[in-house]
Write an enzyme that holds these catalytic residues in place. Structure first.
Site, short mmCIF file in Angstrom:
data_model
loop_
_atom_site.label_atom_id
_atom_site.label_comp_id
_atom_site.label_asym_id
_atom_site.label_seq_id
_atom_site.Cartn_x
_atom_site.Cartn_y
_atom_site.Cartn_z
CG ASN A 1 24.21 22.09 -11.96
OD1 ASN A 1 23.78 23.28 -11.77
ND2 ASN A 1 25.89 22.01 -13.23
CB THR B 1 -3.03 -3.19 -0.81
OG1 THR B 1 -3.88 -2.64 -1.28
CG2 THR B 1 -2.16 -3.88 -1.68
CG ASP B 2 -9.05 -2.38 3.63
OD1 ASP B 2 -8.76 -1.32 3.08
OD2 ASP B 2 -9.48 -2.46 4.05
CE LYS C 1 -3.90 0.73 0.46
NZ LYS C 1 -5.57 -0.04 -0.17
CG PHE D 1 31.66 24.18 -14.85
CD1 PHE D 1 32.16 22.91 -14.35
CD2 PHE D 1 30.57 23.57 -16.22
CE1 PHE D 1 32.04 21.29 -15.22
CE2 PHE D 1 30.97 22.30 -16.90
CZ PHE D 1 31.44 21.04 -16.46
#
Lengths: 293, 293, 293, 293
Positions: free
Chosen positions: A240, A57-58, A12, A154
Site C-alpha cells: 500500500n 554454475t559457470d 547461477k 477505508f
C-alpha cells in the site's frame, strides 16, 4: 544428536541474456535475466568438498547462452522448460531444477525495424519447476505501479488504544503489483495469454470501487481465475503505497484531496492467494526449497 | 469449481524506529527497521471489503512506536516477541503474527557518550513468529561481505559439452553471507549469543580451506550447531561473488593471482540448511505464509 | 593565511509531491520530486550558528505543498519558476534559488478517468535558476534507455600496447540517455515543446547510422538545436551499455550477432555539449554552486 | 547562427579492480572502482564518426588492469596520478585526463593473513586531474553516516507564512558526510594523512555543540584546514537525515527525545566550501567538464 545437511540448492543467478532474432530485417529483441537452481545428490560437496556431482554454475550459464543460439528463446516459459528439462535429463545426479526468468520489456521506436526503447519498472516473470518427471509453470509480473485518485475508501476498522487513523471515504489507492499465477497445464499459449491476464489485472484494479486494498487484491485474483481456466491459482503481493493528504490549514488553505505527499516507508503490505477448488497440487512450484527463494 | 481465498497475511512493512535510551548520559542507540505481518480471520475484507476485523496497518505502526516508549526496545528478539504477543493476545481475530526486524549497527565515535557512526552493509536480523500459543525465534545477519584471497580451490567437477571453466587450486572466494538460525527455545540470552555466533561464522569462513563454497557453507553452519546447543537449525544463502582473473598476456604480463575483475552479475548462488537431528519442529517460523516472504 | 567560507547553498531535497487536479471528473495527475537550493547572505549560520537568515528547509517544503494548492502545478517549469521567484522575492537575504524537479510519468489505464499506471525508468527533468532578477530554464529527461540491434559500427580507433578490442562493423548500441537543454528564453510553451524534443532525440538515435556513440550524441544534440530555435544549448550524458557477443565456439556454435551478454560494469561514458553560436550566456544555470550539484 | 560542439569528455566508468599483493604471506587487498575521463582533440568522432583519435574505452580499462600488475596499486592517489599521466603523455591528442577512484574498505578477520570482511557504506575517494602538465589531487570520503543523539539545537530562524517548524534546543542530528578536499601539492603522504583527516572530521562532528548543520559543516571543514597545511580547500555535502520525534500523546505517553521515526525523503541538503586564503587555484580539478561530473 547428530548434525546433518538439510534442504539445499545451488545455481547461477542473474544471467543477462539479450537475444536478437535477425531472421528478417525486422529484428525481434528478447531481454532476459535468467537464474537457475538445481537440487539432487549434492551432499558430497557440502560434506567433503568432493565436486564430482557439481555441474558448475559457470556451465549452467554457458548452457543458457548456448541454448539461446541453438533453439532460439521464444516465450520465456518455453525457454525455461527447455533449460529445466536439460539439467534434469542430462545429469543423473540432478533430480530437480527451478528456472526463474525476468523479462525486461522493449518497445519499438516509431515502429522501427531495429531501434528500441525500454520502459523501466515492470517486468514479466516466469518460474518453471521440474521435479523428476513433473513440471509446473508459474507466470507473473512484478513492479506494475498503479494508482487510483479516487474510488477508494477505508473505514469500519477496529479502534484499539493505538488507533489514530481517521476513517475515509475518498483516498488515493496506489500499489506496485507483484502477481504470480500457476497454470494447471504445461500446454498453454504463453505468449497469447500473458497480455490478456495483465489486461484483466489492470482493468480490475481500475474498475473496482475499493473498500480495502485486500478487497481489490481478491477482485483482481478472482477475475483472472474466472476468465482463464488455465490458471490454477494466483498469488498477489501488493504494498500500500501511502499518499498522505498534506495538512494545509496552517497556511489558511483547504486541501480537498488535491495535494499529497507520496511516502516511501513504511508501507502497508497485503498478500494473498486466490485458488481454484480442486486445482492440481503445486508441489515445489512456488518454492523449490522453502525458505530460500 | 469454486474460486476461494487461500493463504493471506497483511501488515506494515519497514517501520523505521530509532530509540535513544537516555537513562544515563551515555546514550544507547537502537536503530531498527520493523515489519509486522498478521494472519487470522480476515476473509471478510477480501471478499466484501468489510473491515471490522482489520487492525489497520497504521495502528500496527503506532504500536511499534508506543511500545518502544512504554517498554523500551532492548534486544530485537524481545521487542519482536512482545509485539507478536500483543497482536495475538489483544485481537481475538488475529491467530498469528510474524515480526521481522533488521537492526542497523552503530558504533561510538571515539567512545563518545552521544556521537555515533554507522558502518553500512551488514545488518542483524530477527524473525519472531507467533501462532496461537506457540512461538519461534529466528536470528540472523545479512550482507556480511567476506573474502579469502587464497585458500580456495575448485576442481573435480563434471565436464559436459557446455563446460569451459578451468579447474583451479587457488582462487579468490568472496560472498555476502545471509544466515538465519532458529533457536530451539525462546529463553536465550539474545544479546550475548548473537556476537558469539557471528564470530564463529567469520572464524569458520576464514579458517576453512575451501574446496567448494558449498563446503564452506556447511562448515560454517555445522560450527554454529556444534558450539551452540540453543540453535536447532541454520540456513545460509551465499552468493559466489566471482572475482575473475584478468588475462594480461596480451600486454606481455603474467597474472599470478594478483589482478582481478570483481563481477556484478551473474553470480553463483549456494543455499543450504544445516540441522540438528531431533530438533523441535519449525512450524511456520521460516515463512509465515509460504511463498510470500 | 586565513580560513574562510566559500561557495555554499542549502535547501530541501526530494520533496515528493503528488497533485490531483479534480476540477473535472477526468482527473489530471502530476507526480513530482522537487528539490530547492538557496544561496545568499548565510555566512552567520556557518560561522556562529546564528540562524536569523536561514529560511528553514522545512519551510521550503511547506511552500512547495502550499503553492501546489494555491496556484496548481501545471508544467514543472512554471511551478519551478514560481517557487524560485518566491524565495528570492520574499526573503531579502536570499539572492538566488535553484529548483530541480523530476517528473514521474503516469499513463491512464484504458483511458480511465481516475486510474493510472506508471511506466518506470525515464523521468522528465527541470532545473530553474534564479539569480537576482535573472532567470534560466533547463529542461531535460533522464534514464531514457534505448538500443539499436544493428546500424552501429566502431573501427578506425588507435591501437596502442593495451588495445585488444576488435574492430566491428555491426554491434549492438545501447545507452541510457540523460539530456538537458537550456532555453534561450523563459517564455516557451513548455508542455508543447517537451514531447517534440523527446521525439526528435528518439528519432535521431534510431535513424543515425552510428560510427561512434559520440557521433550519435552529436547528431541527437544537433537535431534538437536545428529544429528548436528556443534551445540555446544541450548537454548529453550517454553511458555505453555494452552488450558483449558471447563466444559460442566452444559449443560448436557460431554467433552471428544473435546472443549477447548485457554487462553492468564497466561502461563507456560519453558526455558532450552542443551549442548554438551567439546564444545567451548560461550564468549559474547548469550549476548553482559549481562542484556541488 | 551555427551549431557547434562544446565541452566534451569520454572514458570508462566503474572499472572494478581488486588487487592482491601476495609478496608476503600476509596479503594486502586493494579494492577499487576506477573511472577514467579524457578530453582533447576529439571533435572528429563527434562530427563525422572518424575514430582515429579515440583511444577506446576498452583500452582505458585494459590499461587500468595492466598498470595494477606492472606497477602495483599502492595509494589510490598514486595509482590515479600514474594513469592520468599515461593517457596525457602517451596520446598526443589527449590534452587532459581525470581519474576518479572509489576505494572499498576491507578489514582483516581476526587479524588473518588472507581472510577479510568488508564494512559497507563509507568509501574513500580520489579525483586526480591532469591538464597538460598541471596536476591536481582531491581526496575524500563518501557515505560516512554519523549521528548525535543530543548536543544539537535549531532555533532563531525566520518565520514566514509557511513556517510551522517548532524551535528546538535538543534534537537528533544525523547526516551522511561526503567530503572532498584538495591538496595544495601533489607530494603528500597520501596513505598517512587520509586516516588523520578522517579522524578530525569525525571528532569535530562529535565534539561540536551544533546550532545548525551549517555550523557543524563549517567547523568540520575549518578543523581540517587548521590542522593540515597540505589542504587548500575542502567541500562538504551533508544531507540532514531527519529523525522525527514521534507524537505519543494519543497513547497517553510522553516522548522525552526517546522515540524517533527515521525519515527517508525529503531531507535537508547543506553544502559548503571552506577555503584557505591564497591557496593555489583549482583549475578544472573539481569538475573536468563543468556540469557533467
Amino acid at each position: 544428536m547428530g548434525i546433518v545437511l538439510g534442504a539445499n540448492q545451488y545455481g547461477k543467478a542473474e544471467v543477462r541474456l539479450v537475444h536478437v532474432d535477425r531472421s528478417t530485417p525486422r529484428h525481434v529483441l528478447t531481454d532476459l535475466n535468467v537464474s537457475t537452481h538445481l537440487r539432487g545428490a549434492f551432499d558430497a560437496t557440502y560434506l567433503t568438498g568432493d565436486n564430482a556431482a557439481v555441474l558448475a554454475t559457470d556451465t549452467q550459464k554457458n548452457t543458457v547462452y548456448a541454448f539461446a543460439r541453438k533453439f532460439g528463446v521464444g516465450q520465456p516459459e518455453d525457454f525455461a522448460i527447455r533449460l529445466a528439462g536439460h539439467f534434469v535429463e542430462s545429469q543423473p545426479q540432478v533430480s530437480g531444477a527451478q528456472i526463474e526468468i525476468e523479462q525486461l520489456p522493449w518497445a519499438r521506436i516509431d515502429d522501427h525495424d531495429h531501434a528500441f526503447s525500454r520502459p523501466g519498472g515492470e517486468r514479466r516473470t516466469t518460474t518453471v519447476t521440474r521435479d523428476g518427471d513433473q513440471l509446473w509453470v508459474i507466470a507473473g509480473l512484478t513492479d506494475l505501479v498503479v494508482l487510483k485518485s479516487t474510488g477508494s475508501e477505508f473505514h469500519g476498522f477496529p479502534r484499539d488504544e493505538y488507533t489514530t487513523l481517521p476513517e475515509t471515504t475518498d483516498r488515493i489507492l496506489a500499489t506496485s503489483v507483484t502477481a504470480r499465477w500457476r497454470y494447471s497445464s504445461t500446454h498453454v499459449a504463453w505468449g497469447e495469454i500473458y497480455p490478456k491476464i495483465r489486461a484483466v489485472l489492470l482493468e480490475t484494479f481500475a474498475g473496482t470501487h475499493s473498500l480495502a486494498l485486500q478487497q481489490t487484491l481478491y477482485a483482481m485474483g478472482g477475475a483472472v481465475l474466472e476468465q482463464f481456466g488455465e490458471v490454477a491459482e494466483i498469488r498477489l503481493s501488493m504494498p500500500n503505497k501511502h499518499h498522505y493528504l498534506v495538512d494545509l490549514e496552517p497556511f489558511g488553505l483547504d486541501n480537498p484531496n488535491e495535494v499529497f505527499l507520496a511516502g516511501d516507508r513504511p508501507y502497508g503490505l497485503i498478500e494473498g492467494q486466490v485458488l481454484r477448488e480442486g486445482a492440481p497440487a503445486a508441489g515445489p512450484a512456488w518454492q523449490f526449497v522453502p525458505g530460500f527463494v
